[in-house]
Scaffold this motif. Structure first.
Motif, PDB file in Angstrom:
ATOM      1  N   SER A  18       0.857  -1.186   0.000  1.00 52.52           N
ATOM      2  CA  SER A  18       0.000   0.000   0.000  1.00 52.52           C
ATOM      3  C   SER A  18       0.893   1.235   0.000  1.00 52.52           C
ATOM      4  O   SER A  18       2.068   1.165   0.357  1.00 52.52           O
ATOM      5  N   SER A  19       0.314   2.380  -0.377  1.00 54.30           N
ATOM      6  CA  SER A  19       1.125   3.599  -0.402  1.00 54.30           C
ATOM      7  C   SER A  19       0.251   4.827  -0.510  1.00 54.30           C
ATOM      8  O   SER A  19      -0.930   4.750  -0.849  1.00 54.30           O
TER       9      SER A  19
ATOM     10  N   THR B 277       5.066   7.566   1.042  1.00 50.35           N
ATOM     11  CA  THR B 277       5.208   6.521   2.045  1.00 50.35           C
ATOM     12  C   THR B 277       4.707   5.205   1.464  1.00 50.35           C
ATOM     13  O   THR B 277       3.577   5.137   0.964  1.00 50.35           O
ATOM     14  N   TYR B 278       5.563   4.184   1.520  1.00 52.76           N
ATOM     15  CA  TYR B 278       5.228   2.860   1.012  1.00 52.76           C
ATOM     16  C   TYR B 278       5.136   1.879   2.180  1.00 52.76           C
ATOM     17  O   TYR B 278       5.947   1.931   3.109  1.00 52.76           O
ATOM     18  N   PHE B 279       4.152   0.992   2.118  1.00 52.18           N
ATOM     19  CA  PHE B 279       3.987  -0.047   3.129  1.00 52.18           C
ATOM     20  C   PHE B 279       4.049  -1.419   2.478  1.00 52.18           C
ATOM     21  O   PHE B 279       3.456  -1.650   1.416  1.00 52.18           O
ATOM     22  N   VAL B 280       4.766  -2.333   3.110  1.00 53.08           N
ATOM     23  CA  VAL B 280       4.706  -3.749   2.757  1.00 53.08           C
ATOM     24  C   VAL B 280       4.159  -4.473   3.974  1.00 53.08           C
ATOM     25  O   VAL B 280       4.735  -4.401   5.060  1.00 53.08           O
ATOM     26  N   ILE B 281       3.032  -5.156   3.812  1.00 52.79           N
ATOM     27  CA  ILE B 281       2.387  -5.871   4.907  1.00 52.79           C
ATOM     28  C   ILE B 281       2.421  -7.360   4.564  1.00 52.79           C
ATOM     29  O   ILE B 281       1.607  -7.845   3.767  1.00 52.79           O
ATOM     30  N   ASP B 282       3.399  -8.069   5.112  1.00 45.08           N
ATOM     31  CA  ASP B 282       3.551  -9.506   4.875  1.00 45.08           C
ATOM     32  C   ASP B 282       2.745 -10.263   5.927  1.00 45.08           C
ATOM     33  O   ASP B 282       3.029 -10.167   7.128  1.00 45.08           O
ATOM     34  N   CYS B 283       1.736 -11.003   5.490  1.00 49.22           N
ATOM     35  CA  CYS B 283       0.820 -11.682   6.412  1.00 49.22           C
ATOM     36  C   CYS B 283       1.055 -13.186   6.432  1.00 49.22           C
ATOM     37  O   CYS B 283       1.538 -13.780   5.466  1.00 49.22           O
TER      38      CYS B 283
ATOM     39  N   PRO C 184       9.799  -2.875  -0.365  1.00 53.28           N
ATOM     40  CA  PRO C 184       8.782  -2.644  -1.400  1.00 53.28           C
ATOM     41  C   PRO C 184       9.360  -2.855  -2.790  1.00 53.28           C
ATOM     42  O   PRO C 184      10.544  -2.601  -3.033  1.00 53.28           O
ATOM     43  N   THR C 185       8.532  -3.347  -3.691  1.00 55.29           N
ATOM     44  CA  THR C 185       8.954  -3.511  -5.073  1.00 55.29           C
ATOM     45  C   THR C 185       8.980  -2.146  -5.751  1.00 55.29           C
ATOM     46  O   THR C 185       8.498  -1.148  -5.200  1.00 55.29           O
TER      47      THR C 185
ATOM     48  N   ALA D 182      -3.262   7.559  -3.607  1.00 53.22           N
ATOM     49  CA  ALA D 182      -3.215   6.528  -2.577  1.00 53.22           C
ATOM     50  C   ALA D 182      -3.799   5.229  -3.108  1.00 53.22           C
ATOM     51  O   ALA D 182      -4.529   5.221  -4.108  1.00 53.22           O
ATOM     52  N   THR D 183      -3.468   4.149  -2.450  1.00 52.74           N
ATOM     53  CA  THR D 183      -4.120   2.875  -2.723  1.00 52.74           C
ATOM     54  C   THR D 183      -5.480   2.842  -2.030  1.00 52.74           C
ATOM     55  O   THR D 183      -5.718   3.552  -1.048  1.00 52.74           O
TER      56      THR D 183
END
Length: 205
Positions: free
Chosen positions: A76-77, A85-91, A105-106, A154-155
């Motif tokens: 998300s970003s 701001t970039y977020f990586v949320i690994d679940c 982030p990619t 935004a996403t």
């Protein structure tokens, strides 16, 4: 007797479905998160990486472990002009599985969507949205004690008050999300606030 057994089963069932996850918000790179928490029955364990940029330069990385909703998993970003701001949320979906830091982030390449992007008004600068950013946004942000209007990209899940934004001050308070090019150009929070004294002036003059 059977009635009480059924009630006990109903009370225990949601707890049986809930995951135990590590929760450290935030923690430093190289540290090990050992604090445990019990998530809600509709949540997953997650490792979160938040990467902040300003003026094209990386300004910081924030790591956390927490519970999140399944729809928040992934990348998300949000972007306001030169602030990104970039977020990586690994679940993951087993008890205490969020032991490793989230991935980097990619690469974020521009997509076809365009929004107004700036901090402060007036705002007529075009911002090219990136990767899976599919919303234009209007937000109120506070910087150095001053509250102002910010516009950008935004996403979709950034607009829904997600768990991963808890404690984040960069995004501010999102006032509006919309789906068309430049749709964050119309009525702004600032214009609405300005209209109040003008209406009062007309009514009581």
């Amino acid at each position: 007797m059977n009635f009480f057994i059924v009630l006990l089963g109903i009370w225990i069932l949601p707890k049986a479905d809930a995951l135990k996850c590590f929760e450290c918000i935030p923690y430093k790179a190289g540290e090990t998160c050992t604090k445990e928490t019990e998530c809600s029955s509709n949540q997953r364990c997650a490792s979160v990486r938040e990467v902040n940029f300003e003026g094209g330069a990386q300004k910081g990385v924030i790591l956390s472990s927490r519970c999140v909703k399944p729809e928040e998993c992934g990348e998300s970003s949000f972007s306001y002009a030169d602030v990104k701001t970039y977020f990586v949320i690994d679940c993951c979906n087993t008890d205490l599985c969020n032991t490793k830091p989230a991935n980097e982030p990619t690469k974020y390449n521009p997509n076809k969507m365009k929004c107004y992007g700036c901090v402060g008004l007036p705002c007529n600068r075009t911002l090219n949205c990136e990767k899976n950013q599919d919303r234009c946004i209007i937000s109120t942000v506070t910087k150095q004690g001053k509250t102002t209007i910010a516009k950008g990209c935004a996403t979709n899940n950034t607009c829904s008050d997600p768990t991963f934004l808890q404690g984040n001050t960069n995004v501010g308070k999102i006032e509006r999300c919309c789906m068309d090019d430049y749709c964050n150009s119309a009525t702004t929070v600032g214009a609405s606030l300005l209209a109040v004294p003008l209406i009062s002036l007309v009514l009581f003059s």
